[in-house]
Motif scaffolding. Structure first.
Motif, PDB file in Angstrom:
ATOM      1  N   ILE A 102       0.844  -1.204   0.000  1.00 46.55           N
ATOM      2  CA  ILE A 102       0.000   0.000   0.000  1.00 46.55           C
ATOM      3  C   ILE A 102       0.879   1.253   0.000  1.00 46.55           C
ATOM      4  O   ILE A 102       2.073   1.181   0.279  1.00 46.55           O
ATOM      5  N   GLU A 103       0.220   2.360  -0.298  1.00 43.28           N
ATOM      6  CA  GLU A 103       0.930   3.632  -0.268  1.00 43.28           C
ATOM      7  C   GLU A 103       0.545   4.346   1.016  1.00 43.28           C
ATOM      8  O   GLU A 103      -0.636   4.426   1.361  1.00 43.28           O
ATOM      9  N   TYR A 104       1.531   4.828   1.746  1.00 41.16           N
ATOM     10  CA  TYR A 104       1.254   5.577   2.974  1.00 41.16           C
ATOM     11  C   TYR A 104       1.791   6.993   2.794  1.00 41.16           C
ATOM     12  O   TYR A 104       2.967   7.174   2.446  1.00 41.16           O
ATOM     13  N   VAL A 105       0.892   7.948   2.991  1.00 43.91           N
ATOM     14  CA  VAL A 105       1.319   9.341   2.822  1.00 43.91           C
ATOM     15  C   VAL A 105       1.782   9.867   4.167  1.00 43.91           C
ATOM     16  O   VAL A 105       1.015   9.948   5.118  1.00 43.91           O
ATOM     17  N   ARG A 106       3.069  10.141   4.220  1.00 41.21           N
ATOM     18  CA  ARG A 106       3.654  10.650   5.454  1.00 41.21           C
ATOM     19  C   ARG A 106       3.758  12.163   5.333  1.00 41.21           C
ATOM     20  O   ARG A 106       4.450  12.666   4.447  1.00 41.21           O
ATOM     21  N   GLY A 107       3.045  12.826   6.210  1.00 40.13           N
ATOM     22  CA  GLY A 107       3.039  14.289   6.147  1.00 40.13           C
ATOM     23  C   GLY A 107       2.311  14.760   4.901  1.00 40.13           C
ATOM     24  O   GLY A 107       1.461  14.066   4.366  1.00 40.13           O
ATOM     25  N   ARG A 108       2.675  15.915   4.415  1.00 37.43           N
ATOM     26  CA  ARG A 108       1.941  16.493   3.284  1.00 37.43           C
ATOM     27  C   ARG A 108       2.458  16.034   1.942  1.00 37.43           C
ATOM     28  O   ARG A 108       1.743  15.968   0.963  1.00 37.43           O
ATOM     29  N   THR A 109       3.752  15.740   1.911  1.00 40.69           N
ATOM     30  CA  THR A 109       4.315  15.463   0.599  1.00 40.69           C
ATOM     31  C   THR A 109       4.909  14.070   0.448  1.00 40.69           C
ATOM     32  O   THR A 109       4.825  13.482  -0.609  1.00 40.69           O
ATOM     33  N   LYS A 110       5.511  13.560   1.518  1.00 41.54           N
ATOM     34  CA  LYS A 110       6.260  12.312   1.373  1.00 41.54           C
ATOM     35  C   LYS A 110       5.326  11.109   1.284  1.00 41.54           C
ATOM     36  O   LYS A 110       4.406  10.960   2.089  1.00 41.54           O
TER      37      LYS A 110
END
Lengths: 131, 616
Positions: B339-347
């Protein structure tokens, strides 16, 4: 085999190939006239303009720059049925690709695909079989 | 093999035990006992007759409270003690302490209850211990949030223990009816499940063990483990004894009283593991704990995430067959799930999850999840896939190229050979001239083909060179010099509108070849009665620099020939209207430099070739 055909039409963009084929046909002596064309449009125009005397046999090269064999045959198919049925059509190539064989099979009125350059034997056999 | 519920476990060892111990099965029937136990209750010599007899028949003095406590033990609660007082025929009073513990086989299956009896007179302090045990039992029940309830079908009333009242937040004046009890279960699946299993238990005697959600009068939502056992009398269900254990707060209980239950400890291995790990409550889906590696990976602390639902991180609706909830319910495992995990706003991270159901304290179900950062793996994979794609394209081009080359050379070689044979035998001068012309033509054609092949080899030799900014006009000048003969012959005019400072990122050899080919075509395919005019201009855009080369020549019928314009076969056609190998080379070289070429044209209206040079 009939005594002699009225005309055989050669369509190949390379004049040398047409020349060689003409020489062999003359050697076999199976036709009154050999018609040479390097461009499909001109060949079609000739056939339309001489509808009273369509060629008995047409050899058309598959790979041509301006109008290839498939485009030529598409236009040829649009001609009047009586005119079209008079000519036996053979397509020529230097290497057989499965795609070309498949395409040729889809076009019902193509008699065969043949490797070029044709030899005198090829022409004699063809004459025996088809005329 | 013995079925765990049929007591075929060897108990021969029991006979010689010095203590007074008896084993009873789940129906409370005596399976076996030590010699001491038989002696203590005057059953010596009646061992065989005693076995299989219900303990309540042997000891009619045992009250209903015994049944409740034996049920507790069958539900897994250990170390329950009961005071037993017996008046002898001689008027003496004997006191015993009965220690009740679960009896399990080697696989952990509950077989029944172990009864260990001690004389109070032998051990005075036991009285004190008994009191302590009572307190402890209450405390354990309270801390583990276990409470019991008892529904009498004949009296149609429910008795709740003190703990259950606390768990449910029941007002002490609330009437003990089944209807009232049902309303404690959250409306929907929990309440429906409870009603169904209750009905089933009354009808068929089937016990249950389910995790259900309660809605307390205070508006709270609590997940509980509900266990129920129906009791039958004369073939009819007479009562149901049940327990409720709050499972959403078991962690607190564990830390406060971890002696009494096998617990999930967040041990050093979990904390220090180099792999990211999380523990999720199977029933509620809430995160209980994450380790340090996972904290560092996702940039959040254990405290921030504690008690948050996994749904905050995972949208299971879109996962279909990969849905971990479905997989866990089927096999107790899930994954690997990328899966894709969005860390913070951009990463953005690509992580791979795997999970397994494990048993926590009080047999609560937990899910241990490992989380591995595969972002770099994915990036490498993408690069690799791109390389494979490029290589496949190259191979395809080479196969086509080899095919077309052999095809073309074979045709030309055959013609050469045949024409020479004709020449040898031909006597007529006129005919010999024709053959010479043909041979000359074939020779030119062969020379051009070989020249084209050499150019392609040069392109391939330069394939690994790096692009650099090149002055476009410098290469236009070079091309004009190379084509000066043609320009003069055709009286062509080239109007260059490109500023001298314009640079494009390209390979010098390619740029020279590209400009030369497009310019020569623009001049060669001129209209018969019009002098060739070529206009070169450029436009710098964000990602590309677009160079346009426009001519006033004969143009092209793109409707029929667009596909073939830059084709490899057309590269070998050197007759009249063919654009030759040039355009094939232009496209090939532009693509190798991550650019492209487009053509806009109509018959008799000239052509525009646009070269897109990548600015990267």
């Amino acid at each position: 085999m009939k005594e002699k055909l009225d005309s055989i039409l050669l369509l190949d963009d390379n004049p040398a190939t047409n020349y060689i084929h003409k020489k062999f046909i003359e050697k076999v002596n199976c036709t009154e006239r050999v018609l040479e064309f390097q461009n499909g449009y001109e060949a079609l125009k000739y056939i339309r303009d001489h509808s009273h005397r369509p060629p008995d046999l047409i050899f058309v090269d598959i790979n041509m720059p301006i109008m290839d064999a498939w485009e030529f045959l598409e236009e040829f198919e649009k001609l009047e049925e009586g005119l079209r049925q008079k000519s036996k059509v053979f397509v020529l190539t230097t290497s057989l690709s499965p795609r070309d064989v498949e395409k040729a099979n889809q076009i019902g009125f193509i008699e065969d695909i043949m490797m070029k350059p044709l030899s005198t034997d090829d022409i004699e056999q063809l004459m025996t079989k088809f005329f | 093999m013995a079925h765990p519920n049929t007591i075929q476990t060897s108990t021969t060892w029991l006979k010689d035990i010095p203590s007074a111990i008896a084993l009873i099965d789940k129906n409370f029937e005596i399976c076996d006992a030590s010699q001491n136990w038989f002696q203590k209750f005057q059953l010596e010599g009646k061992e065989k007759e005693t076995k299989g007899v219900n303990i309540f028949e042997i000891f009619p003095r045992f009250s209903e409270d015994w049944k409740v406590k034996l049920d507790y033990v069958l539900d897994g609660l250990p170390n329950i003690q009961i005071m037993d007082k017996v008046e002898t025929d001689g008027g003496d009073s004997l006191k015993y302490i009965w220690h009740l513990n679960p009896w399990k086989d080697g696989y952990g299956n509950q077989l029944g209850v172990i009864l260990n009896v001690q004389d109070v007179k032998d051990n005075h302090h036991l009285q004190l211990e008994l009191q302590r045990t009572r307190d402890s039992l209450y405390q354990k029940g309270k801390m583990a949030k276990i409470g019991s309830w008892d529904y009498s079908l004949s009296e149609k009333n429910v008795t709740w223990s003190q703990n259950i009242k606390e768990i449910l937040g029941i007002d002490s004046n609330l009437k003990g009816t089944l209807e009232n009890m049902v309303t404690f279960f959250k409306e929907g699946s929990s309440r429906d499940t409870f009603q169904t299993i209750l009905e089933m238990a009354i009808r068929t005697g089937k016990p249950w063990d389910e995790n259900l959600e309660l809605a307390t009068p205070g508006g709270k939502s609590i997940w509980v483990k509900s266990i129920g056992r129906p009791k039958f009398k004369d073939g009819k269900c007479s009562r149901i004894i049940g327990t409720l254990q709050a499972i959403s707060q078991t962690r607190e209980t564990s830390s406060a009283h971890n002696q009494s239950s096998a617990s999930w400890n967040y041990d050093p291995f979990f904390q220090q593991s180099p792999v990211g790990m999380a523990i999720v409550d199977y029933t509620t889906g809430k995160l209980l704990q994450i380790n340090e590696t996972l904290e560092a990976l996702i940039g959040k602390t254990n405290k921030q995430l504690s008690n948050k639902s996994y749904r905050n991180f995972l949208d299971t609706k879109k996962l279909g067959r990969k849905n971990p909830v479905t997989q866990l319910s089927k096999s107790g495992r899930f994954g690997p799930l990328d899966i894709e995990y969005v860390r913070g706003r951009t990463k953005s991270l690509n992580v791979q999850l795997k999970g397994k159901v494990i048993e926590g304290q009080n047999k609560s179900k937990l899910v241990l999840i490992t989380v591995v950062d595969i972002t770099k793996q994915n990036e490498k994979q993408l690069v690799l896939e791109e390389k494979i794609g490029q290589t496949k394209d190259e191979i395809k081009k080479l196969v086509n190229f080899a095919h077309m080359t052999s095809h073309n050379l074979k045709g030309q070689a055959s013609n050469f050979s045949l024409l020479l044979q004709f020449l040898k035998t031909e006597k007529m001068e006129e005919e010999r001239k024709t053959i010479f012309t043909m041979l000359s033509h074939a020779s030119e054609s062969l020379t051009d083909t070989i020249k084209g092949l050499r150019e392609i080899v040069t392109i391939r030799q330069n394939i690994n060179l790096r692009k650099r900014p090149l002055s476009f006009n410098e290469y236009v000048f070079k091309a004009e010099q190379g084509l000066s003969g043609l320009i003069k012959k055709e009286e062509a005019k080239i109007v260059n509108e490109i500023p001298d400072d314009l640079k494009v990122r390209a390979l010098p050899v390619y740029l020279e070849s590209i400009i030369g080919n497009v310019l020569s075509n623009a001049i060669k395919f001129r209209k018969k009665h019009k002098k060739p005019l070529v206009v070169i201009s450029a436009q710098v855009k964000q990602y590309y620099t677009v160079v346009s080369i426009e001519d006033n020549g004969i143009g092209l019928d793109l409707k029929n020939h667009e596909q073939k314009l830059f084709g490899l076969y057309e590269a070998f056609q050197k007759e009249n209207d063919s654009r030759g190998m040039g355009l094939y080379l232009v496209k090939y070289q532009m693509e190798l430099m991550k650019g492209s070429v487009e053509c806009e044209s109509k018959p008799n209206e000239g052509s525009v070739f646009r070269l897109f040079f990548s600015n990267k």
